[in-house]
Design an enzyme around this catalytic site. Structure first.
Site, PDB file in Angstrom:
ATOM      1  N   TYR A   1      -1.623  -0.984  10.381  1.00  0.00           N
ATOM      2  CA  TYR A   1      -2.219  -1.548   9.110  1.00  0.00           C
ATOM      3  C   TYR A   1      -1.135  -1.911   8.229  1.00  0.00           C
ATOM      4  O   TYR A   1      -0.032  -2.160   7.757  1.00  0.00           O
ATOM      5  CB  TYR A   1      -3.253  -1.120   8.851  1.00  0.00           C
ATOM      6  CG  TYR A   1      -3.053  -1.273   7.704  1.00  0.00           C
ATOM      7  CD1 TYR A   1      -3.440  -3.115   6.682  1.00  0.00           C
ATOM      8  CD2 TYR A   1      -3.303  -0.186   6.436  1.00  0.00           C
ATOM      9  CE1 TYR A   1      -3.485  -2.805   5.509  1.00  0.00           C
ATOM     10  CE2 TYR A   1      -3.513  -0.845   5.438  1.00  0.00           C
ATOM     11  CZ  TYR A   1      -3.761  -1.651   4.438  1.00  0.00           C
ATOM     12  OH  TYR A   1      -3.520  -2.160   3.222  1.00  0.00           O
TER      13      TYR A   1
ATOM     14  N   SER B   1       0.804  -1.391   0.538  1.00  0.00           N
ATOM     15  CA  SER B   1      -0.082   0.254   0.119  1.00  0.00           C
ATOM     16  C   SER B   1       0.575   1.627   0.222  1.00  0.00           C
ATOM     17  O   SER B   1       2.106   1.333   0.682  1.00  0.00           O
ATOM     18  CB  SER B   1      -1.210  -0.249   1.337  1.00  0.00           C
ATOM     19  OG  SER B   1      -1.269   1.792   1.032  1.00  0.00           O
TER      20      SER B   1
ATOM     21  N   LYS C   1       2.352  -3.664   6.379  1.00  0.00           N
ATOM     22  CA  LYS C   1       2.886  -3.730   4.925  1.00  0.00           C
ATOM     23  C   LYS C   1       3.932  -4.039   4.999  1.00  0.00           C
ATOM     24  O   LYS C   1       4.960  -4.237   4.068  1.00  0.00           O
ATOM     25  CB  LYS C   1       1.671  -2.315   4.268  1.00  0.00           C
ATOM     26  CG  LYS C   1       0.419  -2.835   4.411  1.00  0.00           C
ATOM     27  CD  LYS C   1      -0.054  -3.995   3.271  1.00  0.00           C
ATOM     28  CE  LYS C   1      -1.544  -4.992   3.485  1.00  0.00           C
ATOM     29  NZ  LYS C   1      -1.835  -5.414   3.071  1.00  0.00           N
TER      30      LYS C   1
HETATM   31  P1  NAD Z   1     -10.558  -7.001   1.163  1.00  0.00           P
HETATM   32  O1  NAD Z   1     -11.282  -6.895   2.584  1.00  0.00           O
HETATM   33  O2  NAD Z   1     -12.378  -6.852   0.091  1.00  0.00           O
HETATM   34  O3  NAD Z   1     -10.291  -8.225   0.772  1.00  0.00           O
HETATM   35  C1  NAD Z   1      -9.088  -9.323   1.646  1.00  0.00           C
HETATM   36  C2  NAD Z   1     -10.345 -10.717   1.378  1.00  0.00           C
HETATM   37  O4  NAD Z   1      -9.116 -11.449   2.301  1.00  0.00           O
HETATM   38  C3  NAD Z   1     -11.463 -10.417   2.540  1.00  0.00           C
HETATM   39  O5  NAD Z   1     -12.016 -11.517   1.000  1.00  0.00           O
HETATM   40  C4  NAD Z   1     -10.855 -11.161   3.462  1.00  0.00           C
HETATM   41  O6  NAD Z   1     -12.008 -12.567   3.281  1.00  0.00           O
HETATM   42  C5  NAD Z   1      -9.557 -12.533   3.229  1.00  0.00           C
HETATM   43  N1  NAD Z   1      -8.946 -12.620   3.312  1.00  0.00           N
HETATM   44  C6  NAD Z   1      -8.470 -11.732   5.620  1.00  0.00           C
HETATM   45  N2  NAD Z   1      -7.733 -13.039   6.145  1.00  0.00           N
HETATM   46  C7  NAD Z   1      -7.207 -13.938   5.597  1.00  0.00           C
HETATM   47  C8  NAD Z   1      -7.070 -15.147   5.871  1.00  0.00           C
HETATM   48  N3  NAD Z   1      -6.612 -15.199   7.136  1.00  0.00           N
HETATM   49  N4  NAD Z   1      -7.410 -15.710   5.420  1.00  0.00           N
HETATM   50  C9  NAD Z   1      -8.146 -16.091   4.005  1.00  0.00           C
HETATM   51  N5  NAD Z   1      -9.010 -15.077   3.596  1.00  0.00           N
HETATM   52  C10 NAD Z   1      -8.614 -14.242   4.212  1.00  0.00           C
HETATM   53  O7  NAD Z   1      -9.766  -6.237   0.624  1.00  0.00           O
HETATM   54  P2  NAD Z   1      -8.930  -5.250  -0.622  1.00  0.00           P
HETATM   55  O8  NAD Z   1      -9.515  -4.028  -0.336  1.00  0.00           O
HETATM   56  O9  NAD Z   1      -9.391  -6.319  -1.272  1.00  0.00           O
HETATM   57  O10 NAD Z   1      -7.476  -5.096  -0.091  1.00  0.00           O
HETATM   58  C11 NAD Z   1      -7.269  -6.751  -0.763  1.00  0.00           C
HETATM   59  C12 NAD Z   1      -5.290  -6.385  -0.413  1.00  0.00           C
HETATM   60  O11 NAD Z   1      -5.061  -5.275  -0.421  1.00  0.00           O
HETATM   61  C13 NAD Z   1      -5.394  -6.347   0.802  1.00  0.00           C
HETATM   62  O12 NAD Z   1      -4.118  -7.223   1.786  1.00  0.00           O
HETATM   63  C14 NAD Z   1      -5.416  -4.361   1.644  1.00  0.00           C
HETATM   64  O13 NAD Z   1      -4.068  -4.647   2.717  1.00  0.00           O
HETATM   65  C15 NAD Z   1      -4.308  -4.580   0.094  1.00  0.00           C
HETATM   66  N6  NAD Z   1      -5.005  -2.764  -0.320  1.00  0.00           N
HETATM   67  C16 NAD Z   1      -6.098  -2.471   0.293  1.00  0.00           C
HETATM   68  C17 NAD Z   1      -6.388  -1.395  -0.790  1.00  0.00           C
HETATM   69  C18 NAD Z   1      -7.453  -0.710  -0.604  1.00  0.00           C
HETATM   70  O14 NAD Z   1      -8.058   0.485  -0.378  1.00  0.00           O
HETATM   71  N7  NAD Z   1      -8.641  -1.841  -0.664  1.00  0.00           N
HETATM   72  C19 NAD Z   1      -5.012  -0.218  -0.660  1.00  0.00           C
HETATM   73  C20 NAD Z   1      -4.379  -0.908  -0.448  1.00  0.00           C
HETATM   74  C21 NAD Z   1      -3.863  -2.225   0.341  1.00  0.00           C
END
Ligand code: NAD
Ligand code: UDP
Length: 329
Positions: free
Chosen positions: A148, A124, A152
């Protein structure tokens, strides 16, 4: 390639699965549905008309992960699974460190053991903290002082050290800026739990009448109109960024910003949403949100040069597709 997508039922992961399947790759999803819905798996099938294998497992569970690697011959993994709410991470630091760090360790150990040599990681822009914009991959990290952001930065370091010790293990670390929007079909998109923390889902929920009015956090920042500036990127552009990062992964560790390189203020985003979708959104200016930085946007030249990837969709598509998803819910 046969790709394991952890967190593939989530917001970004589901869009990445669509991009992978449409490019002809096979996909196995591992997700414990802690922040997503089972229906999303069917929606991915509906959009792509392709099959996917789904395991409802926790990717911290070494035995289940090993079973998965025994059952399938993966060529690579994209690791999206993790907790992502900044505010919640301050109140539940141990849950965040445990989930986000242990999952990365368990999966990278399995990759090394089973000789799965391509690992793509969801990082991120938060790791840049208060650096000067535009953020460049070579900058020293100053992750925001919330658990958080720390998870990362730590996961990046763990993967870098693992790749150093295991030269066949190739890693691409993707630093996302602000993903918004949805697949143009309106079938998949973002489902925040409870009241959204992020700007775009908050706006779409006000548009839908689920929430009364948007609060704009501060109008006294040193920006074009005083409101915070971010680099919003359409989630399908982001999804396609994963595809090229995977297909072009070379030995070693590579870090890429995935953004558009354009900064947009809160009011600019809001006005574009209202114009494009022809909806009025009530809003009020309130105090700054603690922990927010004034401006964040990416230097995107590295991804352009090395991956030949740039974001193609503009703000209009982002606000149109975000609303198209919300209004059909
Ligand atoms: P999200 O919560 O929609 O998706 C994450 C998924 O991981 C969910 O479906 C959840 O059920 C699953 N999950 C969590 N812990 C788990 C575990 N231990 N075992 C199995 N499944 C698990 O989030 P997103 O927005 O799709 O983000 C995806 C990734 O991108 C994350 O790592 C997040 O930190 C990173 N990210 C997101 C953003 C954003 O703004 N959305 C920005 C930067 C980075
Ligand atoms: N923001 C806002 N009201 C909201 C949510 C966010 O004014 O209800 C602002 C926030 O201060 C920031 C921008 O919108 O300037 C993007 O915030 P978001 O939480 O979506 O992303 P992040 O801060 O993680 O970049």
């Amino acid at each position: 390639m046969n790709i394991l997508v952890t967190g593939g039922a989530g917001y970004i992961g589901s869009h990445a699965c669509v991009a992978l399947l449409e490019a002809g790759h096979d996909v196995v999803i591992a997700d414990n549905l802690s922040n997503s819905r089972r229906e999303t798996i069917d929606k991915i099938r509906e959009i792509t008309k392709k099959d996917i294998i789904f395991y409802e497992i926790d990717v911290k569970d070494t035995n289940k992960v090993e079973q998965l690697f025994n059952n399938h011959n993966f060529d690579g993994i994209i690791h999206f699974a993790g907790f992502k709410a900044v505010g919640e991470s301050v109140n539940k630091p141990l849950e965040y460190y445990y989930n986000n760090i242990v999952s990365t360790i368990v999966l990278s150990k399995a990759c090394i053991k089973y000789k799965v040599n391509k690992f793509i990681f969801s990082s991120s822009a938060t790791v840049y903290g208060d650096n000067e914009v535009p953020f460049v991959e070579t900058m020293d990290l100053m992750p925001a002082t919330n658990p958080y952001g720390q998870t990362k930065a730590m996961s990046e370091k763990i993967l870098m050290d693992a790749a150093k010790a295991h030269p066949d293990f190739s890693v691409s670390i993707l630093r996302y800026f602000n993903p918004v929007g949805a697949h143009e079909s309106g079938l998949i998109g973002e489902f925040p739990k409870g009241i959204p923390n992020n700007l775009m889902p908050y706006i779409t929920q006000v548009a839908k009448g689920k929430l009364n009015k948007l609060q704009v956090f501060g109008n006294d920042y040193p920006t074009i109109d005083g409101t915070g500036v971010r680099d919003y990127i359409h989630v399908m552009d982001l999804a396609e960024g994963h595809l090229v990062a995977l297909e072009k992964l070379r030995p070693g560790v590579h870090v890429y910003n995935l953004g558009t390189g354009q900064g947009t203020s809160v009011l600019q985003l809001l006005n574009t949403f209202m114009e494009v979708n022809d909806i009025d959104i009530a809003y009020e200016i309130v105090a700054r949100r603690p922990g927010d930085i004034p401006i964040s946007y990416a230097d995107v030249s590295k991804a352009k040069k090395e991956l030949a990837w740039t974001a193609k969709r503009g703000l209009k598509e982002m606000v149109r597709d975000a609303w198209n998803f919300e209004k059909n819910l």
